[in-house]
Design a protein around this motif. Structure first.
Motif, PDB file in Angstrom:
ATOM      1  N   GLU A 224       0.830  -1.191   0.035  1.00 35.21           N
ATOM      2  CA  GLU A 224      -0.048  -0.092   0.009  1.00 35.21           C
ATOM      3  C   GLU A 224       0.873   1.222  -0.071  1.00 35.21           C
ATOM      4  O   GLU A 224       0.545   2.299  -0.684  1.00 35.21           O
ATOM      5  N   ALA A 225       1.946   1.219   0.649  1.00 34.37           N
ATOM      6  CA  ALA A 225       2.823   2.503   0.911  1.00 34.37           C
ATOM      7  C   ALA A 225       3.580   2.772  -0.466  1.00 34.37           C
ATOM      8  O   ALA A 225       3.604   3.739  -1.051  1.00 34.37           O
ATOM      9  N   ILE A 226       3.916   1.660  -1.356  1.00 30.26           N
ATOM     10  CA  ILE A 226       4.452   1.764  -2.474  1.00 30.26           C
ATOM     11  C   ILE A 226       3.423   2.467  -3.466  1.00 30.26           C
ATOM     12  O   ILE A 226       3.545   3.089  -4.323  1.00 30.26           O
ATOM     13  N   ALA A 227       2.179   1.821  -3.385  1.00 29.63           N
ATOM     14  CA  ALA A 227       1.044   2.155  -4.323  1.00 29.63           C
ATOM     15  C   ALA A 227       0.762   3.665  -4.307  1.00 29.63           C
ATOM     16  O   ALA A 227       0.306   4.279  -5.132  1.00 29.63           O
ATOM     17  N   GLN A 228       0.864   4.139  -3.057  1.00 30.53           N
ATOM     18  CA  GLN A 228       0.558   5.558  -2.589  1.00 30.53           C
ATOM     19  C   GLN A 228       1.715   6.340  -2.706  1.00 30.53           C
ATOM     20  O   GLN A 228       1.746   7.684  -2.403  1.00 30.53           O
ATOM     21  N   GLU A 229       2.917   5.728  -3.274  1.00 27.81           N
ATOM     22  CA  GLU A 229       4.315   6.385  -3.387  1.00 27.81           C
ATOM     23  C   GLU A 229       4.577   7.252  -2.075  1.00 27.81           C
ATOM     24  O   GLU A 229       5.392   8.109  -2.022  1.00 27.81           O
ATOM     25  N   GLN A 230       4.498   6.300  -0.906  1.00 28.95           N
ATOM     26  CA  GLN A 230       4.944   6.952   0.337  1.00 28.95           C
ATOM     27  C   GLN A 230       6.421   6.008   0.459  1.00 28.95           C
ATOM     28  O   GLN A 230       6.563   5.082   1.279  1.00 28.95           O
ATOM     29  N   TYR A 231       7.423   6.579  -0.244  1.00 26.30           N
ATOM     30  CA  TYR A 231       8.643   5.596  -0.173  1.00 26.30           C
ATOM     31  C   TYR A 231       9.504   5.780   1.074  1.00 26.30           C
ATOM     32  O   TYR A 231      10.090   4.670   1.505  1.00 26.30           O
ATOM     33  N   GLU A 232       9.428   6.723   2.044  1.00 29.81           N
ATOM     34  CA  GLU A 232       9.981   6.671   3.137  1.00 29.81           C
ATOM     35  C   GLU A 232       9.543   5.720   4.088  1.00 29.81           C
ATOM     36  O   GLU A 232      10.253   4.966   4.803  1.00 29.81           O
ATOM     37  N   LEU A 233       8.030   5.578   4.110  1.00 30.93           N
ATOM     38  CA  LEU A 233       7.300   4.713   4.676  1.00 30.93           C
ATOM     39  C   LEU A 233       7.620   3.145   4.386  1.00 30.93           C
ATOM     40  O   LEU A 233       7.822   2.514   5.038  1.00 30.93           O
ATOM     41  N   ALA A 234       7.844   3.012   3.045  1.00 28.85           N
ATOM     42  CA  ALA A 234       7.903   1.921   2.479  1.00 28.85           C
ATOM     43  C   ALA A 234       9.514   1.508   2.930  1.00 28.85           C
ATOM     44  O   ALA A 234       9.764   0.008   3.162  1.00 28.85           O
ATOM     45  N   ALA A 235      10.394   2.143   2.759  1.00 28.73           N
ATOM     46  CA  ALA A 235      11.614   1.889   3.326  1.00 28.73           C
ATOM     47  C   ALA A 235      11.764   1.494   4.623  1.00 28.73           C
ATOM     48  O   ALA A 235      12.534   0.478   5.089  1.00 28.73           O
TER      49      ALA A 235
END
Length: 249
Positions: A224-235
Motif C-alpha cells: 500500500e505504501a508503494i502504491a501511494q508513493e510513500q517511499y520513506e514509509l516503504a523503506a
C-alpha cells in the motif's frame, strides 16, 4: 392399536413459520443420530447431519461428487455429464445449500464452511466437465454467493477459537476470491465497489480490526505504501521486515 395420524399438524403447531427467518434445529433421529430440521413456508425439511443431506449413497459413495470422481476414473476419456448426471448434480447443489443455511442459522460455522467447500468443489467439477458453456455459467453465477457464505463461516469459526487475525485473513482471502469470480463473469471495478457481498465482508473486516486493534501484515502495508508513493514509509517497512526477530527471554 390406534392408527398413527398421517398429518403433520402437531409439528407445524409447535414450530410456527416466521416469514423472513431461517429457522433450524438439531434433533435426534429414531436411532439417536443427529438430523437437521429446517422450517420452511409450507413444511419442515429434515436433513442428515453427516454425508449427503438426503441420506442416500449414490453408487455407494458418501456424495454424488464422490460418485462422479469414481465414474471419471472408470470411464476415462469416455466420461461425460449427460442429462441424468446434470440433474443429479443440481439435486446435490440444492441439498447442500439447504443444509449450509441451516448450519449458519445454528451457528455451527465449521460445518457450514465444510458444506460450502463441497458445493465449490462440485461447481469446479461441473464447470470442468460441463456439456456446454451455458450450463457451466448457470452454476458459476452462484459462486460469489457460496464464497460469501463460506467466508463468513470460516471467519466466525476462527473467532470462536479466539483467533481474530485468522478471521481477518479469511475475510481478505474470501473477498479476493469473490472479486476474481465476478471479474471472470465480466464485472468491472465499479460493479465490485457496489457489490453487497464485498461490502458486507469489508465492513466485517474493518470492525474486527478496530475491535481487536489489528494491523495489516507488513507485506500488505508495504504494498500500500508503494502504491501511494510513500517511499520513506516503504523503506521503513522493508527494514522492519528484514530485521531479525529478537529471541524471547
Amino acid at each position: 392399536m390406534a392408527k398413527r395420524p398421517q398429518h403433520l399438524d402437531h409439528l407445524f403447531d409447535e414450530w410456527p413459520y416466521q416469514f423472513g427467518d431461517v429457522a433450524a434445529r438439531l434433533v435426534k433421529g429414531r436411532d439417536g443420530r443427529e438430523v437437521v430440521q429446517l422450517r420452511i413456508d409450507m413444511g419442515i425439511l429434515q436433513l442428515e447431519a453427516k454425508g449427503r443431506p438426503d441420506g442416500n449413497r449414490p453408487g455407494g459413495c458418501d456424495t454424488y461428487l464422490d460418485h462422479l470422481h469414481q465414474l471419471l476414473a472408470e470411464e476415462g476419456d469416455e466420461f461425460e455429464l449427460d442429462d441424468t448426471r446434470c440433474v443429479e448434480i443440481d439435486r446435490e447443489f440444492v441439498q447442500f445449500y439447504h443444509r449450509r443455511i441451516a448450519w449458519l442459522s445454528l451457528g455451527d460455522y465449521e460445518r457450514a464452511a465444510a458444506d460450502a467447500d463441497h458445493s465449490l468443489e462440485l461447481m469446479d467439477f461441473s464447470s470442468l466437465h460441463a456439456p456446454h458453456a451455458e450450463w457451466a455459467e448457470m452454476h458459476e453465477q452462484y459462486r460469489p454467493f457460496v464464497l460469501f457464505h463460506r467466508t463468513q463461516a470460516a471467519a466466525l469459526a476462527a473467532l470462536e477459537l479466539l483467533d481474530p487475525q485468522t478471521a481477518v485473513s479469511e475475510l481478505e482471502e474470501g473477498r479476493k476470491l469473490i472479486a476474481d469470480s465476478y471479474r471472470s463473469q465480466g464485472a468491472d471495478e465499479q460493479d465490485l465497489a457496489e457489490d453487497e457481498f464485498l461490502l458486507r465482508l469489508g465492513e466485517m473486516k474493518t470492525s474486527l480490526e478496530e475491535q481487536y486493534g489489528l494491523e495489516p501484515p507488513l507485506s500488505k502495508q508495504l504494498a500500500e505504501a508503494i502504491a501511494q508513493e510513500q517511499y520513506e514509509l516503504a523503506a521503513e517497512l522493508r527494514d522492519r521486515m528484514t530485521r531479525p526477530t529478537e529471541p524471547r527471554r
